[in-house]
Scaffold this active site. Structure first.
Site, PDB file in Angstrom:
ATOM      1  N   GLU A 101      -8.329  54.508 -18.563  1.00 30.66           N
ATOM      2  CA  GLU A 101      -8.437  53.060 -18.637  1.00 30.66           C
ATOM      3  C   GLU A 101      -9.869  52.649 -18.321  1.00 30.66           C
ATOM      4  OE1 GLU A 101      -5.918  51.116 -15.870  1.00 30.66           O
ATOM      5  OE2 GLU A 101      -4.122  52.262 -16.405  1.00 30.66           O
ATOM      6  N   HIS A 120       1.227  55.827 -10.246  1.00 31.57           N
ATOM      7  CA  HIS A 120       2.270  56.125 -11.231  1.00 31.57           C
ATOM      8  C   HIS A 120       3.188  57.250 -10.763  1.00 31.57           C
ATOM      9  CE1 HIS A 120      -0.906  54.754 -14.440  1.00 31.57           C
ATOM     10  NE2 HIS A 120      -0.365  53.723 -13.798  1.00 31.57           N
ATOM     11  N   ASN A 136       0.109  55.080 -19.147  1.00 36.27           N
ATOM     12  CA  ASN A 136       0.796  54.274 -18.136  1.00 36.27           C
ATOM     13  C   ASN A 136       2.292  54.317 -18.392  1.00 36.27           C
ATOM     14  OD1 ASN A 136      -1.927  53.260 -18.928  1.00 36.27           O
ATOM     15  ND2 ASN A 136      -1.704  52.175 -16.999  1.00 36.27           N
TER      16      ASN A 136
END
Length: 546
Positions: A402, A487, A525
């Site tokens: 990201e 995550h 994600n």
């Protein structure tokens, strides 16, 4: 719309509205509200909390992605549902008139039962930035294990309250490694589109992206990635992009442009409170008890006896309640579900759970870093806290990064990244009887593969641009944020700890419906995959078990 859109990050030629319209869901996009604040008070307010002695047909432990999907679909099938949430409802403004506090100024609302903040990026210019705060049932839990800190959302809406909203569908060619026992055709033809529609996913307008000051940091990231030969992709998100454009124009209160992300977002973000949970509440069959924590689920004459602690806002237990439920859905998140099941198995409450309970846990390969740019590459003092782009080197280097914000409010000349990597290491939860807790055997050294994979991107960019890594963001002379994960995944892996639809087969009526089902990595994600898998599983459960 590109035919490849459901397989991965959306390309620069797709409009945000086109992406939403192309999902083809039966849910109906018109049902998704476009403003967070307009719907929050109605959708997030709980009814009276569950009473001791109550009986419910379906009890859902947790209000995150998997639990919200299960609650909505069960309610639509005519089943009354009660959801138990350890965190707060987040429906009441503080003295500043806002429900959530700002990332740059954390207060009592920021952390779950801590007396000092524990920011993921906890240094700036080499100086520590954490501060003392009152102990409170705040929105972000920084749960510490031996080798890793796991960040989790606490409140009605779970992780959707605190993540950046990056709604990424894995590339189809990578899916077999994510969930090998699941039919990919069904996921990409039915359940991923259904999840994207239900979540309200959209993509930034590329023309606006190219002109707005608040994404200068992403444009610098794009330039550097492309000059080093890496694919740059626009990444879908659940933010209301029309609202963000109005933020930039100064016609509405700022939210993403006020640095609101880590401790909640007051306006533009479509968390579960505005999507799945709003629609679940609208059925009239779903109620929620915030500040309640499940401590036991035990078989009892064809039902389950569930013991629940009621909490106050300093974390004290104010009441202990016992209720019964015909079916129980574990949706407390990867860590919460895994810890509860491991403890119940080890202490003899659910001894029939199989030996896979607690295993297969991973960090989605998370690792962070920053780069120091030249003075001719400023990244902007005004940065949207909502990321919208990434660098894809998964096939060649095992990393997807990201292009993340660093919304300090000043010019930093820094590019910041959260990488998701193909880290092979998996940890296990186990019961520590002497300490009366569940431990996780993650080792700090297991982050080394993630660092090496992230370096396949950033070493090359630094070489091409003549730049260096920042060493002041995670400590003193420390390059990598290798101490955490946003995550958490696994611990009750699909088709191992459960059957192929999340049933805990030794106990009919017990189900796992959250990220605990996914074995440690989604390549991107994870919340869209968690949502889509929950849609798949609950559809089968309703069709066959009810």
């Amino acid at each position: 719309m590109s035919s490849t859109a459901p397989d991965g990050p959306v390309s620069s030629g797709i409009s945000r509205r086109g992406f939403i319209a192309g999902t083809g869901s039966v849910l109906g996009i018109a049902a998704l509200p476009g403003r967070a604040t307009a719907a929050r008070a109605e959708t997030a307010r709980a009814a009276a909390p569950i009473a001791s002695g109550a009986h419910v047909p379906a009890l859902v432990i947790g209000t995150g992605y998997g639990g919200s999907v299960a609650a909505l679909r069960l309610a639509q099938a005519g089943v009354d549902v009660h959801m138990i949430e350890m965190g707060m409802a987040w429906d009441t403004p503080g003295s500043d008139g806002k429900i959530f506090c700002n990332t740059r100024e954390p207060d009592y609302r920021s952390y779950w039962l801590r007396t000092r903040t524990k920011a993921p990026l906890n240094y700036f210019l080499g100086l520590p930035i954490d501060r003392d705060i009152p102990r409170h049932t705040g929105i972000l839990d920084a749960e510490e294990f031996g080798g890793i800190t796991v960040y989790q959302g606490r409140g009605v809406g779970g992780g959707s309250l605190v993540n950046g909203g990056m709604a990424v569908t894995p590339k189809r060619e990578n899916f077999g490694a994510v969930l090998p026992s699941v039919d990919a055709d069904e996921m990409y033809d039915v359940y991923y589109p259904r999840a994207n529609a239900g979540l309200g996913v959209g993509t930034v307008d590329p023309a606006w992206f190219d002109s707005t000051a608040c994404y200068q940091y992403s444009r610098v990231g794009r330039k550097h990635a492309q000059r080093s030969g890496f694919p740059f992709v626009f990444v879908p998100d659940v933010y209301d992009w029309d609202y963000m454009e109005q933020e930039a124009a100064g016609t509405v209160p700022r939210s993403a442009l006020a640095g609101e992300i880590l401790y909640g977002n007051n306006h533009g973000k479509k968390s579960l409170q505005q999507t799945y949970l709003a629609r679940a509440r609208a059925t009239g069959r779903v109620t929620v008890s915030p500040l309640h924590r499940v401590t036991s689920v035990a078989p009892a004459a064809g039902r389950y006896t569930v013991v629940i602690d009621q909490l106050n806002t300093t974390g004290d237990t104010t009441a202990v309640k016992t209720v019964t439920a015909d079916r129980v859905f574990f949706a407390a998140g990867s860590v919460g579900t895994s810890k509860l099941l491991v403890r119940l198995k080890a202490t003899g409450v659910l001894p029939g759970l199989n030996g896979e309970i607690g295993r297969g846990w991973g960090d989605n390969g998370n690792v962070m870093c920053g780069r120091a740019n030249h003075l001719w590459d400023p990244t902007g003092a005004l940065q949207s806290a909502i990321p919208c782009s990434g660098i894809d080197n998964w096939a060649a280097g095992g990393a997807f990064a990201e292009v993340a914000p660093l919304p300090t409010g000043i010019e930093t000349f820094a590019s910041f990244y959260l990488s998701i990597t193909r880290n092979p290491h998996r940890a296990e939860f186990s019961w520590n009887a002497a300490a009366g807790r569940v431990d996780l055997n993650w080792q700090a050294s297991w982050k080394r593969p993630s660092i090496d994979m992230a370096r396949t991107i950033f070493d090359r960019i630094n070489s091409r641009e003549g730049t260096i890594y920042r060493t002041d963001l995670f400590g003193v002379y420390k390059i990598w944020g290798d101490h955490l994960t946003y995550h958490p995944l696994g611990g009750a892996v699909l088709n191992r700890a459960t059957d192929n639809y999340g049933r805990l087969t030794a106990y009919p009526g017990l189900y796992v419906v959250d990220g605990a089902l996914i074995p440690g990595n989604t390549t991107v994600n994870p919340f869209v995959t968690i949502t889509a898998l929950a849609e798949r599983n609950i559809e089968r459960i309703i069709a066959t078990d009810l």
